[in-house]
Write a protein that holds these residues in place. Sequence first.
Motif, PDB file in Angstrom:
ATOM      1  N   ASN A 136     -28.720  15.038  -0.160  1.00 27.25           N
ATOM      2  CA  ASN A 136     -28.875  14.024   0.890  1.00 27.25           C
ATOM      3  C   ASN A 136     -30.220  13.311   0.810  1.00 27.25           C
ATOM      4  O   ASN A 136     -30.506  12.441   1.623  1.00 27.25           O
ATOM      5  N   LYS A 176     -18.186  17.915   0.233  1.00 20.54           N
ATOM      6  CA  LYS A 176     -19.494  17.274   0.052  1.00 20.54           C
ATOM      7  C   LYS A 176     -19.472  16.383  -1.207  1.00 20.54           C
ATOM      8  O   LYS A 176     -19.898  15.227  -1.179  1.00 20.54           O
ATOM      9  N   GLN A 179     -17.720  13.066  -0.874  1.00 24.15           N
ATOM     10  CA  GLN A 179     -18.444  11.986  -0.168  1.00 24.15           C
ATOM     11  C   GLN A 179     -19.216  11.115  -1.156  1.00 24.15           C
ATOM     12  O   GLN A 179     -19.430   9.931  -0.923  1.00 24.15           O
ATOM     13  N   LYS A 182     -18.484   7.562  -3.453  1.00 22.61           N
ATOM     14  CA  LYS A 182     -18.742   6.164  -3.044  1.00 22.61           C
ATOM     15  C   LYS A 182     -20.214   5.809  -3.181  1.00 22.61           C
ATOM     16  O   LYS A 182     -20.645   4.743  -2.737  1.00 22.61           O
ATOM     17  N   HIS A 183     -21.020   6.694  -3.777  1.00 24.48           N
ATOM     18  CA  HIS A 183     -22.471   6.477  -3.862  1.00 24.48           C
ATOM     19  C   HIS A 183     -22.776   5.203  -4.656  1.00 24.48           C
ATOM     20  O   HIS A 183     -22.031   4.816  -5.547  1.00 24.48           O
ATOM     21  N   THR A 213      -7.238  13.515  -0.584  1.00 24.50           N
ATOM     22  CA  THR A 213      -8.496  12.755  -0.519  1.00 24.50           C
ATOM     23  C   THR A 213      -9.043  12.544  -1.921  1.00 24.50           C
ATOM     24  O   THR A 213      -9.525  11.463  -2.274  1.00 24.50           O
ATOM     25  N   SER A 217      -9.644   8.993  -3.680  1.00 25.93           N
ATOM     26  CA  SER A 217     -10.996   8.624  -4.110  1.00 25.93           C
ATOM     27  C   SER A 217     -11.019   8.234  -5.589  1.00 25.93           C
ATOM     28  O   SER A 217     -11.752   7.340  -5.999  1.00 25.93           O
TER      29      SER A 217
END
Length: 897
Positions: A136, A176, A179, A182-183, A213, A217
């Motif tokens: 993060n 995690k 997620q 999409k960075h 998911t 993605s």
Amino acid sequence: MEWQPDEQGLQQVLQLLKDSQSPNTATQRAVQQKLEQLNQFPDFNNYLIFVLTRLKTEDEPTRSLSGLILKNNVKAHYQNFPPAVADFIKQECLNNIGDPSPLIRATIGILITTITSKGELQTWPELLPQLCNLLNSEDYNTCEGSFGALQKICEDSSELLESDALNRPLNIMIPKFLQFFKHCSPKIRSHAIACVNQFIIGRAQALMDNIDTFIESLFALATDEDSEVRKNVCRALVMLLEVRIDRLIPHMHSIIQYMLQRTQDPDENVSLEACEFWLTLAEQPICKEVLSGHLVQLIPILVNGMKYSEIDIILLKGDVEEDEAVPDSEQDIKPRFHKSRTVTLQHEGGEGEEGEDIDEDDDDDDDTLSDWNLRKCSAAALDVLANVFRDELLPHLLPLLKGLLFSPDWVTKESGILVLGAIAEGCMQGMVPYLPELLPHLIACLCDKKALVRSIACWTLSRYAHWVVSQPPDSHLKPLMTELLKRILDGNKRVQEAACSAFATLEEEACTELVPYLSFILDTLVFAFGKYQHKNLLILYDAIGTLADSVGHHLNQPEYIQKLMPPLIAKWNELKDEDKDLFPLLECLSSVATALQSGFLPYCEPVYQRCVTLVQKTLAQAMMYNQHPDQYEAPDKDFMIVALDLLSGLAEGLGGSVDQLVARSNIMTLLFQCMQDPMPEVRQSSFALLGDLTKACFPHVKPCIAEFMPILGLNLNPEFISVCNNATWAIGEIAMQMGADMQPYVGLVLNNLVEIINRPNTPKTLLENTGTTALTQTPITIGRLGYVCPQEVSPMLQQFIRPWCTSLRNIRDNEEKDSAFRGICMMIGVNPAGVVQDFIFFCDAVASWVSPKDDLRDMFYKILHGFKDQVGEENWQQFSEQFPPLLKERLSACYGV
């Protein structure tokens, strides 16, 4: 107090790191010695991590090298690190995972994984939470460094991450990672997919819970501008096709469209990954259904991918035509694996050893570029799809093929010849009408001025060898053989290799059809001996061995022996006992000895002696190694295995003439040791030799029987199918020689044999590979034991009669089948009740004989009529109503029942 380095010590370590980058070998050696000394001091490792993480003023290669030396120390000595040192290293790794230098970040990542691979994931509980937390971070370097480390951990410890030992951290990690698909940074997106990809094949629960998911993605990233991301997306879809095809089926049309584009991706890493999709899809039952409509697009793409790229041509030295005088470099020569001798039986329909023709490197002949590339993958995909769609593929291919095969551009023409070879297996039926005109064209390509065209033509022609041999010899066999033999003497090494391999395939297909041309063939093969460099010499041995296997005793002519043996024996004398080139030469001589039989006699003594020496040397070395593993090296047991197999070939070829050699050697003592070797392949070959010596010179075997039989009994373990098979065969051969004297040993083996014959599921795949040897050798040996000791074996008749009959009905008439059936008849004589319930199976087995010897036919006649008389006419009628019509017919025609 935190650890601090001593300035002088630090300078010493830095100097060592500088020296170790020196090209001078003496300096390198001194560095190695110094490193070993410093490793006595545990805090030496603190200095190494300090240089890696804190000395930002040093150059990157020196810092990275410090980390790599530390990694090696962790690998070798981590359990001896004091806790304070280990903690300091771990802390430094985590604090510096975001170093500005990509090289240093990667080195720290490698170091972390090496520590975790030492079982430290459990004792470093803060590692995963901290790395996940650092993802993060606002700082790109920290995020990227942590992801790099996590990716390496996922690769190395995927199973552990799913286990209860760590409280299943994956449940947190997978969502995690998703997620980060999409960075904004492509490098991070790529890491995220790569991490998740590690868990597809193992069907990790945490991933299965998030599968939808994950797939959504992936679709979102399908057109990502970064090639590494696209490659990882393709890789994910290929694996999902294997484990979760149910989830892909609703989207299959668009996935196929996507993969068609990616297979043409400008980046070869992406196109190769996408091309794997077609290979995997071909193995799925739904392949035909989902792909039929897309063949019209797919086939041209695959065919296009089969062209050599410019890089390939440079690497393959495609413009070098004559290189036969250039010595081979050692790394060109792939390790060979010897296939231990397995005793096989001939089945109905096929030749002895089934499953022998599955050629490992049959995909294409670019062996030297053994890196998997787009060309090979496209060719392999076309090959498997041809096996799925068969002739339905041809309407999409034939229009393309003409343009390729007759193209003026050699690269295009070469790819056309490869296409023709790739579809040979699947589309054979549909190709037959075109072969009469295609073959002469392909044979003409054997003379092309480009070596790469000549070599692929060899390979493709070998794929059609079966058809060639089915035609009148003058039409294609003779011209093909003539041209292939010229190519065996080509000036280009790659062509020599391809031609030799192709010729070996042709030999297997043509067998005795080659007899009229033997003189001409041998002249060529012997001439090649003087011409070949190291690597191709090994392939030449194979071609000679295959020739001997294919023409058998026809080779036993003085003029052929005169041509063939001197160069083989010259090589034999040239090679040292520890030279691995002995393997292929021994295999070749084994085939030659079996084929030449008495013709090999003048050469047998030195060959026999050397084999015995090789076995003895290997056993001695193994013994020294077992007693002092720190002082001696473990021997390469292949030397012993190949020598045992050649001794088997000699015993089989020379028969009784081997008696003198055995008498003058200690082979029986050596065999006793080999039969107890821990390595299955050694035992497998020693039991084959025992059986062959039993047949050839039993008086030398007989004194050892009391010691040998318990060992044979212990090896009736179907877990090692070939060992078990060969031991079983040897027992049967011994029984035939021992006669009634076999009685004391029946008890040692009978229960195991009956258990094996009753195993419900001898693994299917093994059966296919070994041509059901496992099952057939067992009934033969049970029959033979019953033949020599009917009183001892017949009480168990009822326990094995049904599987005995069903497995022997498929064996061709031969000596082994004859002795086994005599045994069963004698046992029925002693214990007729044992066969009553399964009598229909016995009838069926009897009917499988084409022409039994007269006295065996009489035994059958007596048993059949005895049974019929026993039950009475009316019951017999009812009983024989159950027979299939063909069986009824056979029995009434041959035995009048």
